[in-house]
Enzyme design. Sequence first.
Site, PDB file in Angstrom:
ATOM      1  N   GLU A 291       0.823  -1.211   0.000  1.00  8.70           N
ATOM      2  CA  GLU A 291       0.000   0.000   0.000  1.00  8.70           C
ATOM      3  C   GLU A 291       0.854   1.256   0.000  1.00  8.70           C
ATOM      4  OE1 GLU A 291      -3.062   0.022  -0.537  1.00  8.70           O
ATOM      5  OE2 GLU A 291      -3.866  -1.922   0.041  1.00  8.70           O
TER       6      GLU A 291
ATOM      7  N   ASP B 236      -4.400  -9.724  -8.583  1.00  6.86           N
ATOM      8  CA  ASP B 236      -4.809  -8.800  -9.635  1.00  6.86           C
ATOM      9  C   ASP B 236      -3.684  -7.952 -10.243  1.00  6.86           C
ATOM     10  OD1 ASP B 236      -4.550  -7.521  -7.217  1.00  6.86           O
ATOM     11  OD2 ASP B 236      -6.501  -6.521  -7.263  1.00  6.86           O
TER      12      ASP B 236
ATOM     13  N   GLU C 200     -18.612  -6.237  -2.461  1.00  6.54           N
ATOM     14  CA  GLU C 200     -17.209  -6.626  -2.335  1.00  6.54           C
ATOM     15  C   GLU C 200     -16.980  -8.046  -2.861  1.00  6.54           C
ATOM     16  OE1 GLU C 200     -13.478  -5.025  -0.574  1.00  6.54           O
ATOM     17  OE2 GLU C 200     -15.042  -4.575  -2.010  1.00  6.54           O
TER      18      GLU C 200
ATOM     19  N   GLU D 154     -12.440   0.281  -9.631  1.00 11.86           N
ATOM     20  CA  GLU D 154     -12.047  -0.618 -10.723  1.00 11.86           C
ATOM     21  C   GLU D 154     -13.086  -0.688 -11.844  1.00 11.86           C
ATOM     22  OE1 GLU D 154      -9.434  -1.412  -7.413  1.00 11.86           O
ATOM     23  OE2 GLU D 154     -11.632  -1.370  -7.530  1.00 11.86           O
TER      24      GLU D 154
END
Length: 839
Positions: free
Chosen positions: A88, A235, A329, A347
């Site tokens: 992150e 991803d 989610e 996204e």
Amino acid sequence: MFDHAYQNYMDHAYPADELMPLTCRGRVRGLEPSRGDVDDALGKFSLTLIDTLDTLVLLNKTTEFEAAVRRVLSDVRLDNDIVVSVFETNIRVLGGLLGGHSMAVMLKEGRQHMQWYQDELLNMAKDLGLRLLPAFNTSSGLPYPRVNLKHGVRGPETRTGTETDTCTACAGTMILEFAALSRFTGDPVFEEHARRALDFLWEKRQRNSNLVGTTINIHSGEWVRRDSGVGAGIDSYYEYLLKAYVLLGDDEFLQRFNTHYASIMKYISQPPLLLDVHIHKPLLPARTWMDSLLAFFPGLQVLKGDIRPAIETHEMLYQVTKKHNFLPEAFTTDFRVHWAQHPLRPEFAESTYFLYKATGDPYYLEAGRTILDNLNRFARVPCGFAAMKDVRTGSHEDRMDSFFLAEMFKYLFLLFAETDDLPFDVEDYVFTTEAHLLPLSLSTSPYSSPIASNRTTDEELDDSNFDWTCPNTRLLFPDPAFPRNLREPIRGVVDKSCPRPAPYRYVFCVKPFKMTILPAQDFMANNPEHLELLRRMGVSLIHLKDGRVQLVQHATQAVSAVAAEDGVRFMQEMMELSSQQQKEQLPPRAIQIVSHPFFGRVVLTAGPAQFGTDLSKSVRGFVTVAEPYRGCSEITNAEYVQGHIALLQRGQCMFAEKARHIQKAGAIGGIVIDDNEGSSSDTAPLFQMAGDGRSTDDITLPLLFLFHKEGNILLEALKEYREVEVLLSDKARDREEDCQTEATTPTSFEPVSQSQISTVELDESAAEEVSPAQEEIISPVEQQADSAQPKEERDEKRDSEETKEPRDDTDSNSQSVDEMLADWREDLEAFRQMEKDEL
């Protein structure tokens, strides 16, 4: 909308990392109740402000950008004694600083703004990069998942460095930011470490499926979670392989991406769904739900140039969005809510923007309008925008993540902007996974890393395996209606309501005044009348890649409310039938080739039938191919089939029907070979062949099922040796017990036990318990067997680690047999490892 979110952050939260929009205050780590791993993104470094820097420039807020940069330089400290997520911090803070630096340089070159700027943001980025580098101090090169900004990862004062596992995306999403930092500063150390981590992940891919798992041990490189998909945990690893090629121009990244992408499309993509699978058994689904992070994937497919599946998956996601207002989610394969939260993820907006760029279809502007309207109607609160705690109830969570400002408004602004609205050409930049802008000019930087990757010098890229350029969408889609034609079949898939199951049994009216009853046990997937009945009840049939049939009921597609209720009853009955048949599952069977030159050394794992002879007493005979090969009509070469074991191809009719035809021709047994090319018992669960809904007491011969790979071994043997004799049994027999030996038999061969060759142990952990709402209904046409071997047999297999290799045979076929045995032994070891998995 951006002003509302940004100004409320600056007024109520700054210098805190994030805004809490319900209570109108900043979220400071340690002062608020811990949220677990989510809080690892917070490092007391004004996260939202740094994450938003390049968004300000894109939205023509140059004055605000200049003020924000000055605030970052004067207020933000990066040496806090705090443990943060390496992943992150890299994508949000390091990426934000580099994106801000790129914008500052661009504005300074325009000679109107930022004339005072002297690479201060870049200097901060290098300082942060150096604070992240200790995380890479592992034997594998994979970074620790967390690092202390002040103390690194070693020593008790760090309060970290004890972790052993990290996600694939966490380790594989460093190359863009670290390579950019190296090329901006001239210090190659950052790019070297990011490349080393990517090289290690590539080396650890599963070589048969070319897929990677979700979680890996950073010290040993062993996969901890072996499920593979394109959503959470993996991803951005795939995203960064392709974008690293775009940014850096290294062909090797594109080769790796295309290798992975081919496997994704082969195993994970089941348009419009993207379903997680096991890396060792890629035809075996790992779960029955999808997470919202995979919504980025259609956008990546646009970048790749594969527009068709991007359109299909995006449309499915759009229908889910319209049903729930936001993407939950996680949601099930029948589009019910699995996890109800929605933290305002960008996204889906990202993919919408890229598809509009690719197609120019105004439909995607309407999709963007839906996103905007839902944000304003359901998420907008007086102090910003609040995440959704439950999309079903519309309840809020006191949370506005930094990525909402960094990504959501970038992609929505770009979606609707005309060229004149943009202060610079975005085609000169690549978007990171956090939508930060890095200039493509970095590919020509003289400060490229001198360290080569792990590829050997004599290995060359094979241009035939992958494409080097994206196709021209104008040539792909000369008809503007083409994208619409792809969307239409998917649009009705996601229904507005999900009625509760009712007591099973139903009567359905096909035509006025004519009532028809179709019990689930009588349903046949190849019967047009049955398929029409299903259609009228709103039941759709999906043929999965592994040969199974999935039934999904959508009430809104039924011809009437009564028909919809009938459909629910039919589904409930089918679920009970499926459950009953799974309880009656049978163990795998063995097909042993006993004729020259095999003499029992080759044993093929076969699926059983729920009808026919009990193979506790083995059946032995020569094999011959039935004509017609499908065996769905009367056998025309009965004179050859009589007294032999008939080989048949799967498809076009029921298994029981094939058995009856060869039995009538005088066969003593039958072997059905899968028509799905490439299928194998080492990558797919065995089939348990069911009857046709009628009594099968008349079938007295044994019928076994072979996947394509194993069946092809038998067909190749028949092609080469003309006469091939096999033994059909419940388990492999020792050569001295049942297999005839000839004078020419090499006596030096040691018998090979079944455990050495091909007894495939079906993964117990793969049989997830799902609620009826999530159940995949498997037609009685082809019932999957999920049984496992008894524990005692598994223990025996573990005890037989030291096995004797067959010595060289003078026969020309010995080499291929040895290779086959070695391949199976490798797979068996992988299956033993899979026993430890918990899904």
